[in-house]
Design a protein around this motif. Structure first.
Motif, PDB file in Angstrom:
ATOM      1  N   LEU A  43       0.853  -1.178   0.000  1.00  0.00           N
ATOM      2  CA  LEU A  43       0.000   0.000   0.000  1.00  0.00           C
ATOM      3  C   LEU A  43       0.890   1.229   0.000  1.00  0.00           C
ATOM      4  CD1 LEU A  43      -2.870   1.312   0.461  1.00  0.00           C
ATOM      5  CD2 LEU A  43      -2.388   1.110   2.899  1.00  0.00           C
ATOM      6  N   LEU A  44       0.617   2.147  -0.928  1.00  0.00           N
ATOM      7  CA  LEU A  44       1.350   3.421  -1.005  1.00  0.00           C
ATOM      8  C   LEU A  44       0.379   4.572  -0.831  1.00  0.00           C
ATOM      9  CD1 LEU A  44       3.740   3.025  -4.075  1.00  0.00           C
ATOM     10  CD2 LEU A  44       4.335   2.918  -1.669  1.00  0.00           C
ATOM     11  N   SER A  45       0.809   5.583  -0.116  1.00  0.00           N
ATOM     12  CA  SER A  45       0.001   6.774   0.072  1.00  0.00           C
ATOM     13  C   SER A  45       0.682   7.955  -0.611  1.00  0.00           C
ATOM     14  CB  SER A  45      -0.164   7.060   1.559  1.00  0.00           C
ATOM     15  OG  SER A  45      -0.830   8.290   1.746  1.00  0.00           O
ATOM     16  N   TYR A  53      -1.863  -2.376  -4.065  1.00  0.00           N
ATOM     17  CA  TYR A  53      -1.374  -3.343  -5.050  1.00  0.00           C
ATOM     18  C   TYR A  53      -1.740  -4.744  -4.574  1.00  0.00           C
ATOM     19  CZ  TYR A  53       1.238   0.471  -7.116  1.00  0.00           C
ATOM     20  OH  TYR A  53       1.582   1.656  -7.729  1.00  0.00           O
ATOM     21  N   ILE A  54      -2.405  -5.503  -5.451  1.00  0.00           N
ATOM     22  CA  ILE A  54      -2.919  -6.809  -5.087  1.00  0.00           C
ATOM     23  C   ILE A  54      -2.431  -7.867  -6.068  1.00  0.00           C
ATOM     24  CG2 ILE A  54      -5.036  -8.173  -4.826  1.00  0.00           C
ATOM     25  CD1 ILE A  54      -6.429  -5.687  -3.885  1.00  0.00           C
ATOM     26  N   LYS A  55      -2.070  -9.008  -5.540  1.00  0.00           N
ATOM     27  CA  LYS A  55      -1.669 -10.154  -6.351  1.00  0.00           C
ATOM     28  C   LYS A  55      -2.788 -10.459  -7.350  1.00  0.00           C
ATOM     29  CE  LYS A  55      -0.798 -15.064  -5.859  1.00  0.00           C
ATOM     30  NZ  LYS A  55      -0.780 -16.192  -4.935  1.00  0.00           N
ATOM     31  N   SER A  64      -9.543   6.790  -2.113  1.00  0.00           N
ATOM     32  CA  SER A  64      -9.442   8.091  -1.447  1.00  0.00           C
ATOM     33  C   SER A  64      -9.779   7.912   0.033  1.00  0.00           C
ATOM     34  CB  SER A  64     -10.358   9.117  -2.107  1.00  0.00           C
ATOM     35  OG  SER A  64     -11.692   8.662  -2.070  1.00  0.00           O
ATOM     36  N   LEU A  65      -9.042   7.005   0.659  1.00  0.00           N
ATOM     37  CA  LEU A  65      -9.190   6.729   2.088  1.00  0.00           C
ATOM     38  C   LEU A  65      -7.862   7.024   2.782  1.00  0.00           C
ATOM     39  CD1 LEU A  65     -11.026   3.295   1.802  1.00  0.00           C
ATOM     40  CD2 LEU A  65     -12.041   5.456   2.519  1.00  0.00           C
ATOM     41  N   PRO A  66      -7.893   7.432   4.033  1.00  0.00           N
ATOM     42  CA  PRO A  66      -6.642   7.711   4.741  1.00  0.00           C
ATOM     43  C   PRO A  66      -5.776   6.456   4.912  1.00  0.00           C
ATOM     44  CG  PRO A  66      -8.522   8.656   5.908  1.00  0.00           C
ATOM     45  CD  PRO A  66      -9.072   7.771   4.834  1.00  0.00           C
ATOM     46  N   PHE A  67      -4.476   6.642   4.748  1.00  0.00           N
ATOM     47  CA  PHE A  67      -3.499   5.562   4.893  1.00  0.00           C
ATOM     48  C   PHE A  67      -3.650   4.887   6.258  1.00  0.00           C
ATOM     49  CE2 PHE A  67       0.762   4.139   6.205  1.00  0.00           C
ATOM     50  CZ  PHE A  67       1.085   3.287   5.158  1.00  0.00           C
ATOM     51  N   GLY A  84       3.746   6.373   4.807  1.00  0.00           N
ATOM     52  CA  GLY A  84       2.984   6.208   3.570  1.00  0.00           C
ATOM     53  C   GLY A  84       3.271   4.930   2.799  1.00  0.00           C
ATOM     54  N   THR A  85       4.005   3.994   3.392  1.00  0.00           N
ATOM     55  CA  THR A  85       4.320   2.736   2.714  1.00  0.00           C
ATOM     56  C   THR A  85       4.168   1.574   3.689  1.00  0.00           C
ATOM     57  OG1 THR A  85       5.958   3.880   1.341  1.00  0.00           O
ATOM     58  CG2 THR A  85       6.040   1.484   1.357  1.00  0.00           C
ATOM     59  N   ALA A  86       3.333   0.613   3.313  1.00  0.00           N
ATOM     60  CA  ALA A  86       3.149  -0.600   4.116  1.00  0.00           C
ATOM     61  C   ALA A  86       3.191  -1.792   3.169  1.00  0.00           C
ATOM     62  CB  ALA A  86       1.831  -0.556   4.863  1.00  0.00           C
ATOM     63  N   VAL A  87       3.819  -2.873   3.616  1.00  0.00           N
ATOM     64  CA  VAL A  87       4.006  -4.044   2.750  1.00  0.00           C
ATOM     65  C   VAL A  87       3.558  -5.328   3.444  1.00  0.00           C
ATOM     66  CG1 VAL A  87       5.972  -3.001   1.571  1.00  0.00           C
ATOM     67  CG2 VAL A  87       6.370  -4.504   3.499  1.00  0.00           C
TER      68      VAL A  87
END
Length: 129
Positions: A43-45, A53-55, A64-67, A84-87
């Motif tokens: 997920l990138l904000s 990003y989904i397999k 348009s939702l908050p990170f 702003g980046t979660a993996v």
């Protein structure tokens, strides 16, 4: 009372329902889009827009939702590696020199992580030394 009445009550009982995880849906226009949490790669904000990003999907889902809200809902599969980046660490191939490489069926990505993010990574993985 029939035998099927007993079976239905047992299935619908509070304990049976609460032990099953709820399916995850995302609002998509006027409808709802089902996603499997384990298929979320990262997920990138970017300001007020998030890209999920989904397999199995070549393009990200733009939301348009908050990170913070999204990572809260996906905290069981995502680890924040920088602002702003979660993996999903199950897709990580290497973690080295401030960069994490991810690979999945539709692509690859290289994402930078912060010092705090590295601590989050270490707490979320089993490290064999």
């Amino acid at each position: 009372m029939q035998a099927t009445d007993i079976i239905h009550r047992g299935i619908v009982g509070a304990k049976a329902v609460s032990s099953v995880s709820k399916p995850c849906f995302i609002k998509d226009g006027g409808g709802l889009l089902h996603i499997i949490k384990e298929h979320v790669v990262y997920l990138l904000s970017d300001d007020h827009i998030c890209k999920l990003y989904i397999k199995g999907k070549r393009t990200p889902i733009v939301l348009s939702l908050p990170f913070k809200n999204l990572t809260g809902k996906l905290c069981d599969v995502l680890t924040t590696i920088r602002r702003g980046t979660a993996v999903n660490l199950h897709y990580a191939t290497t973690i080295k020199g401030g960069v994490m490489k991810l690979a999945w069926d539709c692509g690859e990505a290289e994402l930078a992580y912060s010092e705090e993010g590295y601590k989050n990574i270490l707490s979320a993985i089993d490290l064999l030394e």
